[in-house]
Design a protein around this motif. Structure first.
Motif, PDB file in Angstrom:
ATOM      1  N   ASP A   1     -33.446 -41.926  32.057  1.00  0.00           N
ATOM      2  CA  ASP A   1     -32.397 -42.637  31.322  1.00  0.00           C
ATOM      3  C   ASP A   1     -32.820 -44.046  30.880  1.00  0.00           C
ATOM      4  O   ASP A   1     -31.973 -44.839  30.492  1.00  0.00           O
ATOM      5  N   ALA A   2     -34.099 -44.343  30.911  1.00  0.00           N
ATOM      6  CA  ALA A   2     -34.570 -45.680  30.517  1.00  0.00           C
ATOM      7  C   ALA A   2     -34.223 -46.021  29.065  1.00  0.00           C
ATOM      8  O   ALA A   2     -33.700 -47.105  28.810  1.00  0.00           O
ATOM      9  N   PRO A   3     -34.457 -45.141  28.083  1.00  0.00           N
ATOM     10  CA  PRO A   3     -34.102 -45.517  26.704  1.00  0.00           C
ATOM     11  C   PRO A   3     -32.601 -45.747  26.525  1.00  0.00           C
ATOM     12  O   PRO A   3     -32.193 -46.665  25.814  1.00  0.00           O
ATOM     13  N   THR A   4     -31.776 -44.945  27.191  1.00  0.00           N
ATOM     14  CA  THR A   4     -30.326 -45.094  27.060  1.00  0.00           C
ATOM     15  C   THR A   4     -29.857 -46.414  27.640  1.00  0.00           C
ATOM     16  O   THR A   4     -29.110 -47.167  26.996  1.00  0.00           O
ATOM     17  N   ARG A   5     -30.298 -46.720  28.843  1.00  0.00           N
ATOM     18  CA  ARG A   5     -29.872 -47.978  29.473  1.00  0.00           C
ATOM     19  C   ARG A   5     -30.440 -49.182  28.734  1.00  0.00           C
ATOM     20  O   ARG A   5     -29.753 -50.190  28.553  1.00  0.00           O
ATOM     21  N   LEU A   6     -31.669 -49.071  28.287  1.00  0.00           N
ATOM     22  CA  LEU A   6     -32.279 -50.166  27.530  1.00  0.00           C
ATOM     23  C   LEU A   6     -31.536 -50.372  26.208  1.00  0.00           C
ATOM     24  O   LEU A   6     -31.269 -51.504  25.810  1.00  0.00           O
TER      25      LEU A   6
ATOM     26  N   ILE B   1     -28.278 -52.241  26.791  1.00  0.00           N
ATOM     27  CA  ILE B   1     -28.499 -53.676  27.031  1.00  0.00           C
ATOM     28  C   ILE B   1     -28.839 -54.379  25.719  1.00  0.00           C
ATOM     29  O   ILE B   1     -28.318 -55.444  25.415  1.00  0.00           O
ATOM     30  N   ILE B   2     -29.716 -53.773  24.932  1.00  0.00           N
ATOM     31  CA  ILE B   2     -30.138 -54.383  23.669  1.00  0.00           C
ATOM     32  C   ILE B   2     -28.953 -54.514  22.717  1.00  0.00           C
ATOM     33  O   ILE B   2     -28.832 -55.499  21.995  1.00  0.00           O
ATOM     34  N   SER B   3     -28.057 -53.525  22.724  1.00  0.00           N
ATOM     35  CA  SER B   3     -26.922 -53.576  21.796  1.00  0.00           C
ATOM     36  C   SER B   3     -26.001 -54.751  22.092  1.00  0.00           C
ATOM     37  O   SER B   3     -25.303 -55.226  21.207  1.00  0.00           O
ATOM     38  N   GLY B   4     -26.011 -55.253  23.316  1.00  0.00           N
ATOM     39  CA  GLY B   4     -25.179 -56.395  23.669  1.00  0.00           C
ATOM     40  C   GLY B   4     -25.848 -57.734  23.441  1.00  0.00           C
ATOM     41  O   GLY B   4     -25.279 -58.770  23.763  1.00  0.00           O
ATOM     42  N   ARG B   5     -27.032 -57.727  22.873  1.00  0.00           N
ATOM     43  CA  ARG B   5     -27.765 -58.979  22.653  1.00  0.00           C
ATOM     44  C   ARG B   5     -27.829 -59.299  21.163  1.00  0.00           C
ATOM     45  O   ARG B   5     -27.907 -58.400  20.338  1.00  0.00           O
TER      46      ARG B   5
ATOM     47  N   SER C   1     -42.500 -47.011  23.961  1.00  0.00           N
ATOM     48  CA  SER C   1     -41.751 -45.872  23.436  1.00  0.00           C
ATOM     49  C   SER C   1     -40.280 -45.940  23.867  1.00  0.00           C
ATOM     50  O   SER C   1     -39.388 -45.596  23.090  1.00  0.00           O
ATOM     51  N   PHE C   2     -40.031 -46.382  25.105  1.00  0.00           N
ATOM     52  CA  PHE C   2     -38.641 -46.567  25.557  1.00  0.00           C
ATOM     53  C   PHE C   2     -37.914 -47.537  24.631  1.00  0.00           C
ATOM     54  O   PHE C   2     -36.762 -47.333  24.278  1.00  0.00           O
ATOM     55  N   ALA C   3     -38.589 -48.595  24.272  1.00  0.00           N
ATOM     56  CA  ALA C   3     -37.968 -49.613  23.420  1.00  0.00           C
ATOM     57  C   ALA C   3     -37.644 -49.040  22.040  1.00  0.00           C
ATOM     58  O   ALA C   3     -36.563 -49.282  21.498  1.00  0.00           O
ATOM     59  N   THR C   4     -38.552 -48.275  21.458  1.00  0.00           N
ATOM     60  CA  THR C   4     -38.275 -47.707  20.139  1.00  0.00           C
ATOM     61  C   THR C   4     -37.243 -46.583  20.223  1.00  0.00           C
ATOM     62  O   THR C   4     -36.447 -46.408  19.301  1.00  0.00           O
ATOM     63  N   ASP C   5     -37.217 -45.820  21.327  1.00  0.00           N
ATOM     64  CA  ASP C   5     -36.203 -44.772  21.497  1.00  0.00           C
ATOM     65  C   ASP C   5     -34.818 -45.379  21.694  1.00  0.00           C
ATOM     66  O   ASP C   5     -33.808 -44.755  21.368  1.00  0.00           O
ATOM     67  N   SER C   6     -34.756 -46.584  22.238  1.00  0.00           N
ATOM     68  CA  SER C   6     -33.465 -47.231  22.449  1.00  0.00           C
ATOM     69  C   SER C   6     -32.798 -47.602  21.125  1.00  0.00           C
ATOM     70  O   SER C   6     -31.589 -47.832  21.078  1.00  0.00           O
ATOM     71  N   GLU C   7     -33.569 -47.611  20.052  1.00  0.00           N
ATOM     72  CA  GLU C   7     -33.018 -47.919  18.726  1.00  0.00           C
ATOM     73  C   GLU C   7     -31.936 -46.911  18.345  1.00  0.00           C
ATOM     74  O   GLU C   7     -30.913 -47.274  17.764  1.00  0.00           O
ATOM     75  N   ASP C   8     -32.154 -45.635  18.681  1.00  0.00           N
ATOM     76  CA  ASP C   8     -31.147 -44.606  18.384  1.00  0.00           C
ATOM     77  C   ASP C   8     -29.856 -44.861  19.143  1.00  0.00           C
ATOM     78  O   ASP C   8     -28.767 -44.662  18.612  1.00  0.00           O
TER      79      ASP C   8
END
Length: 178
Positions: A102-107, A110-114, A137-144
């Motif tokens: 769940d790293a991309p989802t949680r990341l 967090i990013i969406s609140g910044r 890759s987690f960081a780029t997957d969190s974009e979705d």
């Protein structure tokens, strides 16, 4: 001027040269200016359009991570371990450990609140490079995840909204841990 005779006895005078006219033809200039004016008038509403991109973290776990990573400090995803086979790789956001699944989802939450959508990836020199790439890759997957949360907040389909980009930056100099 002296008169010259042509064959046949006819004479003629040379005409004086016409003075060069310094007037500039401004018609093409006016045409270009009008076209640019129309383009800017059409683009002005598009440039001024703003989209909501800052959302609060949705659950308690993410709130703990958000409190540990305030907005005025960079968001650093640390990759620790992996120096040997007995040393497992751990992905940390602040003091919180992110599970691989769940790293991309949680990341993304967090990013969406910044206000800035930048994640710094930091690791030791002993960490295998493949694990560092996994963190990127987690960081780029969190974009979705970020774009999905924004679409839900606005109540519009994702295809109608411009895409919010998440930038992953690989840190080459050590960032001190708090």
């Amino acid at each position: 001027m002296a008169k010259k005779k042509k064959k046949g006895g006819a004479t003629f005078r040379r005409k004086p040269k016409a003075a060069v006219s310094p007037d500039m033809n401004v018609t093409p200039l006016v045409d270009v200016v009008l076209v640019l004016l129309i383009i800017f008038m059409v683009m002005a509403p598009v440039v001024n359009a703003h989209y909501v991109g800052r959302l609060p973290p949705p659950d308690d776990k993410d709130e703990a991570i958000a409190e540990a990573n305030p907005d005025n400090k960079p968001l650093v995803l640390r990759v620790e371990g992996g120096a040997s086979e007995d040393d497992p790789v751990v992905f940390k956001l602040g003091s919180e450990v992110l599970a691989f699944e769940d790293a991309p989802t949680r990341l993304g939450r967090i990013i969406s609140g910044r206000p800035d959508k930048v994640v710094y990836v930091d690791s030791s020199d002993e960490t295998p490079y493949g694990e560092v790439l996994q963190a990127m890759s987690f960081a780029t997957d969190s974009e979705d995840v970020v774009n999905q949360l924004v679409a839900e907040k606005l109540g519009k389909p994702q295809g109608e909204l411009p895409r919010i980009r998440v930038t992953a930056v690989l840190v080459t100099k050590e960032i001190p841990a708090d």
